[in-house]
Design a protein around this motif. Structure first.
Motif, mmCIF file in Angstrom:
data_model
loop_
_atom_site.group_PDB
_atom_site.id
_atom_site.type_symbol
_atom_site.label_atom_id
_atom_site.label_comp_id
_atom_site.label_asym_id
_atom_site.label_seq_id
_atom_site.Cartn_x
_atom_site.Cartn_y
_atom_site.Cartn_z
ATOM 1 N N VAL A 128 -75.417 -16.789 92.206
ATOM 2 C CA VAL A 128 -76.049 -15.795 93.160
ATOM 3 C C VAL A 128 -75.140 -15.458 94.376
ATOM 4 O O VAL A 128 -74.179 -16.146 94.675
ATOM 5 N N LEU A 129 -75.386 -14.118 94.730
ATOM 6 C CA LEU A 129 -74.736 -13.428 96.124
ATOM 7 C C LEU A 129 -75.885 -13.352 96.827
ATOM 8 O O LEU A 129 -76.715 -12.532 96.593
ATOM 9 N N GLY A 130 -75.768 -14.054 98.029
ATOM 10 C CA GLY A 130 -77.163 -13.919 99.010
ATOM 11 C C GLY A 130 -77.045 -12.689 99.500
ATOM 12 O O GLY A 130 -76.409 -11.727 99.908
ATOM 13 N N GLY A 131 -78.162 -12.003 99.476
ATOM 14 C CA GLY A 131 -78.523 -10.783 99.850
ATOM 15 C C GLY A 131 -78.414 -9.627 99.100
ATOM 16 O O GLY A 131 -78.423 -8.331 99.264
ATOM 17 N N ILE A 132 -77.649 -10.113 97.795
ATOM 18 C CA ILE A 132 -77.227 -8.873 96.778
ATOM 19 C C ILE A 132 -78.208 -9.348 95.412
ATOM 20 O O ILE A 132 -78.748 -8.519 94.849
ATOM 21 N N GLY A 133 -78.176 -10.751 95.066
ATOM 22 C CA GLY A 133 -78.920 -11.092 93.866
ATOM 23 C C GLY A 133 -78.110 -11.929 92.994
ATOM 24 O O GLY A 133 -77.098 -12.208 93.119
ATOM 25 N N THR A 134 -78.649 -12.112 92.098
ATOM 26 C CA THR A 134 -78.064 -12.746 90.620
ATOM 27 C C THR A 134 -77.229 -11.941 89.755
ATOM 28 O O THR A 134 -77.470 -10.965 89.515
ATOM 29 N N VAL A 135 -75.799 -12.592 89.758
ATOM 30 C CA VAL A 135 -74.890 -11.909 89.070
ATOM 31 C C VAL A 135 -74.710 -12.334 87.748
ATOM 32 O O VAL A 135 -74.080 -11.706 86.940
ATOM 33 N N ALA A 136 -75.192 -13.590 87.344
ATOM 34 C CA ALA A 136 -75.002 -13.982 86.215
ATOM 35 C C ALA A 136 -76.137 -15.102 85.908
ATOM 36 O O ALA A 136 -76.458 -15.836 86.737
ATOM 37 N N THR A 137 -76.491 -15.248 84.521
ATOM 38 C CA THR A 137 -77.348 -16.311 84.182
ATOM 39 C C THR A 137 -76.906 -16.775 82.893
ATOM 40 O O THR A 137 -76.582 -16.160 81.742
ATOM 41 N N VAL A 138 -76.841 -18.169 82.803
ATOM 42 C CA VAL A 138 -76.435 -18.667 81.601
ATOM 43 C C VAL A 138 -77.414 -19.785 81.179
ATOM 44 O O VAL A 138 -77.895 -20.658 82.260
ATOM 45 N N PRO A 139 -77.735 -20.103 79.860
ATOM 46 C CA PRO A 139 -78.676 -21.313 79.613
ATOM 47 C C PRO A 139 -78.104 -22.798 80.028
ATOM 48 O O PRO A 139 -76.934 -23.081 79.896
ATOM 49 N N LEU B 279 -65.592 -17.339 79.970
ATOM 50 C CA LEU B 279 -66.134 -16.239 80.857
ATOM 51 C C LEU B 279 -67.439 -15.903 80.361
ATOM 52 O O LEU B 279 -67.627 -15.439 79.134
ATOM 53 N N ALA B 280 -68.504 -16.107 81.160
ATOM 54 C CA ALA B 280 -69.932 -15.884 80.941
ATOM 55 C C ALA B 280 -70.448 -14.444 81.179
ATOM 56 O O ALA B 280 -71.079 -13.906 80.464
ATOM 57 N N ALA B 281 -69.970 -14.042 82.337
ATOM 58 C CA ALA B 281 -70.424 -12.850 83.081
ATOM 59 C C ALA B 281 -69.463 -12.389 84.144
ATOM 60 O O ALA B 281 -68.714 -13.175 84.552
ATOM 61 N N ILE B 282 -69.109 -11.053 84.251
ATOM 62 C CA ILE B 282 -68.464 -10.590 85.102
ATOM 63 C C ILE B 282 -68.950 -9.319 85.650
ATOM 64 O O ILE B 282 -69.503 -8.621 85.035
ATOM 65 N N THR B 283 -68.817 -9.131 86.986
ATOM 66 C CA THR B 283 -69.579 -7.748 87.673
ATOM 67 C C THR B 283 -68.749 -7.280 88.887
ATOM 68 O O THR B 283 -68.152 -8.192 89.243
ATOM 69 N N ASN B 284 -68.830 -6.004 89.124
ATOM 70 C CA ASN B 284 -68.653 -5.426 90.434
ATOM 71 C C ASN B 284 -69.416 -5.924 91.465
ATOM 72 O O ASN B 284 -70.386 -5.448 91.727
ATOM 73 N N ALA B 285 -69.050 -6.746 92.623
ATOM 74 C CA ALA B 285 -69.724 -7.095 93.716
ATOM 75 C C ALA B 285 -68.703 -7.767 94.504
ATOM 76 O O ALA B 285 -67.784 -8.554 94.178
ATOM 77 N N THR B 286 -69.148 -7.718 95.854
ATOM 78 C CA THR B 286 -68.456 -8.498 96.872
ATOM 79 C C THR B 286 -69.573 -9.168 97.849
ATOM 80 O O THR B 286 -70.451 -8.726 98.147
ATOM 81 N N PRO B 287 -69.178 -10.559 97.773
ATOM 82 C CA PRO B 287 -70.282 -11.470 98.622
ATOM 83 C C PRO B 287 -70.356 -10.972 100.128
ATOM 84 O O PRO B 287 -69.494 -10.538 100.812
ATOM 85 N N ASN B 288 -71.584 -10.980 100.641
ATOM 86 C CA ASN B 288 -71.598 -10.678 102.352
ATOM 87 C C ASN B 288 -70.911 -11.975 102.891
ATOM 88 O O ASN B 288 -71.134 -13.292 102.214
ATOM 89 N N PRO B 289 -70.215 -11.683 103.886
ATOM 90 C CA PRO B 289 -69.599 -13.107 104.740
ATOM 91 C C PRO B 289 -70.654 -14.189 104.766
ATOM 92 O O PRO B 289 -71.794 -13.815 105.576
ATOM 93 N N PRO B 290 -70.319 -15.493 104.366
ATOM 94 C CA PRO B 290 -71.312 -16.777 104.531
ATOM 95 C C PRO B 290 -71.421 -16.997 105.826
ATOM 96 O O PRO B 290 -70.546 -17.045 106.810
ATOM 97 N N THR B 291 -72.742 -17.570 106.374
ATOM 98 C CA THR B 291 -73.169 -18.078 107.295
ATOM 99 C C THR B 291 -74.040 -19.277 107.244
ATOM 100 O O THR B 291 -74.478 -19.544 105.837
ATOM 101 N N GLY B 292 -74.238 -20.087 108.105
ATOM 102 C CA GLY B 292 -74.853 -21.360 107.902
ATOM 103 C C GLY B 292 -73.918 -22.406 107.480
ATOM 104 O O GLY B 292 -73.107 -22.917 108.051
ATOM 105 N N ASN B 293 -74.262 -22.927 106.291
ATOM 106 C CA ASN B 293 -73.583 -24.111 105.564
ATOM 107 C C ASN B 293 -73.238 -24.205 104.415
ATOM 108 O O ASN B 293 -73.731 -23.342 103.597
ATOM 109 N N LEU B 294 -72.158 -24.937 103.917
ATOM 110 C CA LEU B 294 -71.925 -25.218 102.590
ATOM 111 C C LEU B 294 -73.122 -26.355 102.155
ATOM 112 O O LEU B 294 -73.026 -27.358 102.566
#
Length: 203
Positions: A137-148, A174-189
């Motif tokens: 998951v990329l926050g604010g962007i969505g799910t970029v891959a799903t695996v069982p 490799l299960a999935a690859i997509t073109n995307a860049t995460p939004n800069p993280p805030t908060g916590n790990l």
């Protein structure tokens, strides 16, 4: 409940998005082996970061567990998270040439955080258990891959962000690859916690 073992957040210099890469750990939580108080079924209050001073602090009552991923020969334990348990540390600001990886196993079917760097609604990146699937998951962007997610089966999960692409690996494949860049993280790990199943995590 779910165990999680070994959580590595690393800066990477990858050759063609292969996991055969030069890796410089930014955070490395062994979730047991480096913790002085680790003992089977003992409540964990924190977990040491073996490459910096950013220890994970736990809320709830996650427990050290003598169970680890069979494919991880250097590991002897994990941390068992129930739905009320969570670990957190300062956020890592990297969004490029970065890899978030963990060993995870689950028994319940719910929605839980395996590991998330940032705010999952707005920014950052991470791996979440959603019922019977692991999601990248990329926050604010969505799910970029799903695996069982087979119940009770240890899987190595790796989310790699590099040069405008996001790749999700399971057990080194490799299960999935997509073109995307995460939004800069805030908060916590975050490891475990609200929005998660009870995962075992092994680092």
């Amino acid at each position: 409940m779910n165990p999680i073992k070994k959580l590595l957040l690393a800066s990477t210099l990858l050759a063609g998005l292969s996991l055969q890469a030069t890796v410089t750990p930014v955070r490395f939580y062994h979730l047991g082996e480096d913790d002085a108080s680790a003992s089977n079924r003992l409540v964990a209050t924190s977990s040491a970061d073996s490459v910096s001073t950013n220890a994970l602090s736990f809320t709830g009552a996650p427990k050290y567990w003598v169970e680890a991923a069979p494919a991880d020969p250097v590991s002897s334990c994990s941390i068992l998270f129930s739905t009320a348990d969570q670990g957190s540390a300062a956020v890592v600001t990297n969004i490029d040439n970065v890899c978030l990886e963990a060993w995870a196993s689950t028994g319940w079917r719910n929605t839980h955080v395996i590991a998330y760097n940032g705010n999952s609604s707005l920014d950052g990146y991470g791996i979440i258990l959603n019922q019977t699937n692991y999601l990248a998951v990329l926050g604010g962007i969505g799910t970029v891959a799903t695996v069982p997610c087979p119940p009770g089966y240890w899987m190595h999960l790796a989310l790699v962000c590099q040069n405008g692409t996001v790749a999700f690996y399971t057990n080194g494949i490799l299960a999935a690859i997509t073109n995307a860049t995460p939004n800069p993280p805030t908060g916590n790990l975050t490891v475990g916690g609200p929005n998660t199943v009870a995962p075992f995590v092994d680092a």
